[in-house]
Design a protein around this motif. Structure first.
Motif, PDB file in Angstrom:
ATOM      1  N   MET A 289       0.825  -1.211   0.000  1.00  0.00           N
ATOM      2  CA  MET A 289       0.000   0.000   0.000  1.00  0.00           C
ATOM      3  C   MET A 289       0.858   1.259   0.000  1.00  0.00           C
ATOM      4  O   MET A 289       0.554   2.239  -0.680  1.00  0.00           O
ATOM      5  CB  MET A 289      -0.959  -0.027   1.184  1.00  0.00           C
ATOM      6  CG  MET A 289      -2.059  -1.091   1.042  1.00  0.00           C
ATOM      7  SD  MET A 289      -3.006  -1.404   2.549  1.00  0.00           S
ATOM      8  CE  MET A 289      -4.026   0.062   2.622  1.00  0.00           C
ATOM      9  N   SER A 323     -10.945   8.463  -1.840  1.00  0.00           N
ATOM     10  CA  SER A 323     -10.666   7.392  -0.887  1.00  0.00           C
ATOM     11  C   SER A 323     -10.081   7.968   0.404  1.00  0.00           C
ATOM     12  O   SER A 323      -9.082   8.689   0.363  1.00  0.00           O
ATOM     13  CB  SER A 323      -9.689   6.374  -1.471  1.00  0.00           C
ATOM     14  OG  SER A 323      -9.272   5.461  -0.466  1.00  0.00           O
ATOM     15  N   PHE A 380      -7.614  -1.348  -2.829  1.00  0.00           N
ATOM     16  CA  PHE A 380      -6.819  -0.143  -2.574  1.00  0.00           C
ATOM     17  C   PHE A 380      -6.174   0.357  -3.861  1.00  0.00           C
ATOM     18  O   PHE A 380      -6.138   1.564  -4.119  1.00  0.00           O
ATOM     19  CB  PHE A 380      -5.755  -0.416  -1.520  1.00  0.00           C
ATOM     20  CG  PHE A 380      -4.983   0.814  -1.118  1.00  0.00           C
ATOM     21  CD1 PHE A 380      -5.596   1.834  -0.420  1.00  0.00           C
ATOM     22  CD2 PHE A 380      -3.641   0.955  -1.445  1.00  0.00           C
ATOM     23  CE1 PHE A 380      -4.894   2.983  -0.048  1.00  0.00           C
ATOM     24  CE2 PHE A 380      -2.935   2.087  -1.082  1.00  0.00           C
ATOM     25  CZ  PHE A 380      -3.560   3.110  -0.377  1.00  0.00           C
TER      26      PHE A 380
END
Length: 400
Positions: A289, A323, A380
């Motif tokens: 991430m 997001s 993600f």
């Protein structure tokens, strides 16, 4: 799943090691080797050499390709006179394994291509960028021939085309046509190189002041095609986020990696040590991430640079990010929270319980771990890629 097909950026030798370990039932060895291979992909060294005559814009190109401006700390020194007298390495600000080398100029009347390549240690570079702000000259062509004879790739960059377009506009106010002028410059360069004995040269027209314009997308596509697969992956991730095609290619490159990390998570989950899988999953998710944030330039530092480049306030760019995770610091605490709440938390609880059941339970735990890791990374990546597109559109002044 055929590992030989799936691991297209892992060497045959490594694939065989992983296959052998799996066939022998040695999950620990297979997991360790798989983890090593995936890390080697991310950390593959990439060395790009930039050369050309004095004043061709080498140092400005080095800065632009690293997403930096000429006045930024750590940038290559630029000037109206030759500022590079020896090979100088400039490490990418986000990727320590990527180095752009600013090589000495090749404008000397006594230039010797063979001696020059020995001087700059030819063997350490993956490919060469040969730059000129005018027509390519004898020294450029001799260097290209020497590079070719030694089995390396080279590409010609005709720089400062923005200055040529501006001058042409002043001279041909009524008949000016940008595409026609660019075609004239490109054809002239290619014909000039043909006359010098260079067949089928790759010539790209660029402006280091506006690196996103002209032939930059074509250049990155050709380089991506011609680099070895593991180097291609690194090259794509380190490119500046200045166009929508680059963002899409980054998304695709990262998407292809997700199942491999999910498979690693699955392999760890089948090792009968309760809790080991959760620790591994958190480590994988944090690492990937953070990598996504860096690759798409949505960390605070990169957003500020983008805002400065296009004369925007950083708040304008962040206003289109949807997001809630994209601008959040990705750490172990955050990822652990994500793993333990909602449907994901239920899966993790089931996985932990299953891991205590010999054989069948560990197989079930592996499947759950695979699904959890795959889904979280996929989601993600989707969100951050879409946010990156909106941010770049806002920077470019396009409808979001």
């Amino acid at each position: 799943m055929d590992l030989n097909e799936a691991f297209h950026i892992i060497s045959e030798e490594e694939v065989q090691e992983i296959n052998s370990a799996l066939e022998e039932g040695d999950l620990c060895k297979a997991t360790e080797r798989l983890h090593e291979s995936l890390n080697e992909i991310d950390n593959a060294p990439l060395n790009i050499a930039v050369t050309g005559e004095s004043g061709s814009g080498k140092s400005s190109f080095v800065n632009a390709i690293r997403g930096m401006d000429d006045e930024e700390e750590g940038s290559a020194k630029t000037g109206v006179v030759e500022t590079t007298t020896e090979s100088k390495p400039y490490v990418h600000p986000h990727y320590n394994n990527v180095t752009i080398w600013d090589l000495p100029g090749i404008g000397s009347p006594n230039f010797n291509s063979s001696a020059y390549l020995n001087l700059v240690q030819f063997s350490r570079y993956d490919f060469f960028i040969i730059m000129s702000s005018e027509r390519f000259r004898y020294n450029d062509m001799q260097l290209a021939k020497e590079i070719q004879s030694m089995g390396k790739k080279f590409y010609f960059v005709r720089s400062k085309v923005d200055a040529d377009l501006h001058a042409s506009l002043r001279r041909r106010t009524k008949t000016f046509h940008e595409e026609n002028i660019l075609k004239e410059i490109r054809d002239n360069c290619i014909n000039n190189l043909h006359d010098g004995g260079i067949r089928d040269p790759h010539v790209f027209l660029l402006s280091c002041l506006d690196i996103d314009k002209y032939d930059f997308n074509q250049m990155q596509e050709i380089l991506e095609q011609e680099l070895p697969s593991h180097k291609r992956h690194v090259f794509m991730l380190c490119l500046p986020n200045i166009s929508l095609p680059i963002l899409e290619k980054k998304r695709e490159a990262l998407r292809k990696e997700i199942w491999k990390w999910a498979l690693l998570s699955c392999a760890v989950a089948t090792v009968p040590i309760p809790g080991l899988s959760v620790v591994c999953d958190v480590a994988i998710l944090v690492k990937e991430m953070v990598k996504y944030q860096k690759a798409f330039g949505l960390d605070q530092c990169s957003l500020q640079k983008l805002a400065n480049k296009f004369g925007k306030d950083v708040s304008e760019l962040t206003s289109v990010i949807k997001s809630p995770l994209v601008l959040t610091e990705i750490n172990k605490e955050l990822v652990t929270t994500l793993l333990t709440r909602g449907p994901t938390g239920i899966l993790m609880t089931v996985e932990y319980a299953a891991s205590n059941i010999p054989v069948i339970g560990t197989m079930a735990a592996g499947s759950i771990s695979f699904i959890t890791t795959y889904w979280m990374l996929y989601r993600f990546l989707k969100d951050i890629a879409e946010d990156a597109v909106r941010v770049v559109k806002m920077a470019l002044g396009s409808p979001v």
